[in-house]
Motif scaffolding. Structure first.
Motif, mmCIF file in Angstrom:
data_model
loop_
_atom_site.group_PDB
_atom_site.id
_atom_site.type_symbol
_atom_site.label_atom_id
_atom_site.label_comp_id
_atom_site.label_asym_id
_atom_site.label_seq_id
_atom_site.Cartn_x
_atom_site.Cartn_y
_atom_site.Cartn_z
ATOM 1 N N ALA A 1 0.827 -1.202 0.000
ATOM 2 C CA ALA A 1 0.000 0.000 0.000
ATOM 3 C C ALA A 1 0.865 1.258 0.000
ATOM 4 O O ALA A 1 0.583 2.228 -0.713
ATOM 5 N N LEU A 2 1.922 1.244 0.800
ATOM 6 C CA LEU A 2 2.817 2.400 0.831
ATOM 7 C C LEU A 2 3.625 2.517 -0.459
ATOM 8 O O LEU A 2 3.877 3.622 -0.949
ATOM 9 N N ALA A 3 4.010 1.375 -1.033
ATOM 10 C CA ALA A 3 4.722 1.415 -2.309
ATOM 11 C C ALA A 3 3.842 2.000 -3.402
ATOM 12 O O ALA A 3 4.319 2.734 -4.283
ATOM 13 N N ALA A 4 2.537 1.712 -3.345
ATOM 14 C CA ALA A 4 1.611 2.207 -4.367
ATOM 15 C C ALA A 4 1.513 3.727 -4.358
ATOM 16 O O ALA A 4 1.171 4.330 -5.378
ATOM 17 N N VAL A 5 1.815 4.341 -3.207
ATOM 18 C CA VAL A 5 1.765 5.804 -3.142
ATOM 19 C C VAL A 5 3.175 6.405 -3.116
ATOM 20 O O VAL A 5 3.371 7.567 -2.763
ATOM 21 N N GLY A 6 4.168 5.602 -3.484
ATOM 22 C CA GLY A 6 5.531 6.105 -3.631
ATOM 23 C C GLY A 6 6.299 6.269 -2.344
ATOM 24 O O GLY A 6 7.221 7.092 -2.270
ATOM 25 N N ARG B 1 0.015 11.257 1.314
ATOM 26 C CA ARG B 1 0.110 9.976 0.609
ATOM 27 C C ARG B 1 -0.072 8.801 1.582
ATOM 28 O O ARG B 1 -0.666 7.780 1.212
ATOM 29 N N VAL B 2 0.408 8.942 2.810
ATOM 30 C CA VAL B 2 0.136 7.916 3.828
ATOM 31 C C VAL B 2 -1.375 7.834 4.060
ATOM 32 O O VAL B 2 -1.944 6.738 4.162
ATOM 33 N N ALA B 3 -2.029 8.997 4.132
ATOM 34 C CA ALA B 3 -3.480 9.019 4.344
ATOM 35 C C ALA B 3 -4.218 8.337 3.194
ATOM 36 O O ALA B 3 -5.219 7.638 3.409
ATOM 37 N N ILE B 4 -3.725 8.505 1.971
ATOM 38 C CA ILE B 4 -4.348 7.849 0.819
ATOM 39 C C ILE B 4 -4.143 6.336 0.902
ATOM 40 O O ILE B 4 -5.065 5.557 0.655
ATOM 41 N N ALA B 5 -2.929 5.916 1.270
ATOM 42 C CA ALA B 5 -2.671 4.484 1.431
ATOM 43 C C ALA B 5 -3.570 3.892 2.509
ATOM 44 O O ALA B 5 -4.103 2.787 2.355
ATOM 45 N N ARG B 6 -3.764 4.623 3.592
ATOM 46 C CA ARG B 6 -4.649 4.159 4.660
ATOM 47 C C ARG B 6 -6.088 4.034 4.146
ATOM 48 O O ARG B 6 -6.807 3.087 4.485
ATOM 49 N N ALA B 7 -6.506 4.991 3.329
ATOM 50 C CA ALA B 7 -7.871 4.953 2.801
ATOM 51 C C ALA B 7 -8.087 3.790 1.850
ATOM 52 O O ALA B 7 -9.202 3.277 1.720
ATOM 53 N N LEU B 8 -7.018 3.359 1.191
ATOM 54 C CA LEU B 8 -7.149 2.326 0.162
ATOM 55 C C LEU B 8 -6.862 0.916 0.676
ATOM 56 O O LEU B 8 -7.093 -0.052 -0.056
ATOM 57 N N ILE B 9 -6.380 0.787 1.907
ATOM 58 C CA ILE B 9 -5.939 -0.526 2.394
ATOM 59 C C ILE B 9 -7.096 -1.521 2.460
ATOM 60 O O ILE B 9 -6.900 -2.730 2.322
ATOM 61 N N THR B 10 -8.331 -1.043 2.626
ATOM 62 C CA THR B 10 -9.487 -1.945 2.685
ATOM 63 C C THR B 10 -10.084 -2.203 1.305
ATOM 64 O O THR B 10 -11.112 -2.862 1.194
#
Length: 247
Positions: A129-134, A153-162
């Motif tokens: 997830a973190l790799a996906a947002v660089g 970008r961490v917040a976006i990764a958190r939003a997308l993890i589910t």
């Protein structure tokens, strides 16, 4: 088209607030559909209903009439517990203020929705997830060790993890400088190209809205215009016309 191809549907949705002497209509019979694999910007003058629109899409506001459907499920038919589960699994949130927990690392912040859901958290899943947002290699960094753009970008990764059906973003670049803002918008654009989800973003910035496939304009709680594949100049001109007094 099957409703399952829509991440979010508004069907004649109305929402009125009664906090003062006179009721205030925040949304008036709003109908709109947001297909998976698309990026929509929602714009309008102050008080046009943008925030209420986003909160209704998230199931954070009950509607007075009409239907809000997320991932094929009508929100009004759900009890509180089922609605909480749906929000956790079907809806991702990204806010202007990143809302990261300062004591947690980037990896721990990203994993938080899974832990709250009682799900097992795989380290590889979080790294991906973190790799996906660089942000490969930043798993152990706390928010204070990251730039504003990296925190978002961490917040976006958190939003997308589910793996939600819809990612809702409320002024996601409002706290960022132009360079970091562009990076976040390019990332949201890439997220929307995944046909499993839709991205819906509230913004006041025509340049940000220019990354979207369509722009929905609200005025006085009603959709007054929709631009498909718009240019930034077209968006700015439309916003100017909406904000210009008619009398």
């Amino acid at each position: 088209m099957s409703s399952l191809e829509y991440a979010v549907e508004f069907r004649a949705v109305s929402r009125t607030f009664r906090t003062g002497p006179e009721p205030v209509a925040a949304l008036c019979e709003v109908s709109a559909t947001f297909r998976r694999g698309t990026f929509t910007a929602v714009m309008g003058p102050s008080g046009s209903g943008k925030s209420t629109f986003l909160r209704c899409a998230a199931g954070l506001e009950q509607v007075d009439s009409g239907q809000v459907v997320v991932g094929g499920v009508e929100l009004a038919k759900l009890g509180d517990k089922a609605l909480t589960v749906l929000r956790r699994e079907k809806i991702g949130f990204v806010f202007q203020s990143f809302n990261l927990l300062p004591s947690l690392t980037a990896a721990q912040n990203v994993a938080l929705p899974l832990r709250l859901a009682g799900r097992r958290v795989g380290e590889s899943e979080v790294r991906e997830a973190l790799a996906a947002v660089g942000l490969s290699g930043r798993e152990g960094h706390r928010p204070s060790q990251l730039s504003g753009g990296q925190q978002q970008r961490v917040a976006i990764a958190r939003a997308l993890i589910t793996r939600p059906a819809v990612l809702l973003a409320d002024e996601p670049t409002g706290a960022l400088d132009s360079k970091n803002g562009r990076e976040v918008l390019r990332l949201l654009r890439a997220m929307a190209d995944d046909t499993s989800r839709a991205v819906v973003m509230v913004t006041h910035d025509p340049a940000a809205a220019g990354y979207a496939d369509q722009v929905v304009f609200l005025t006085d709680g009603r959709i007054v215009s929709v631009l498909e594949q718009p240019t930034v100049d077209q968006i700015a001109a439309r916003m100017t016309s909406l904000e210009t007094p008619t009398c």
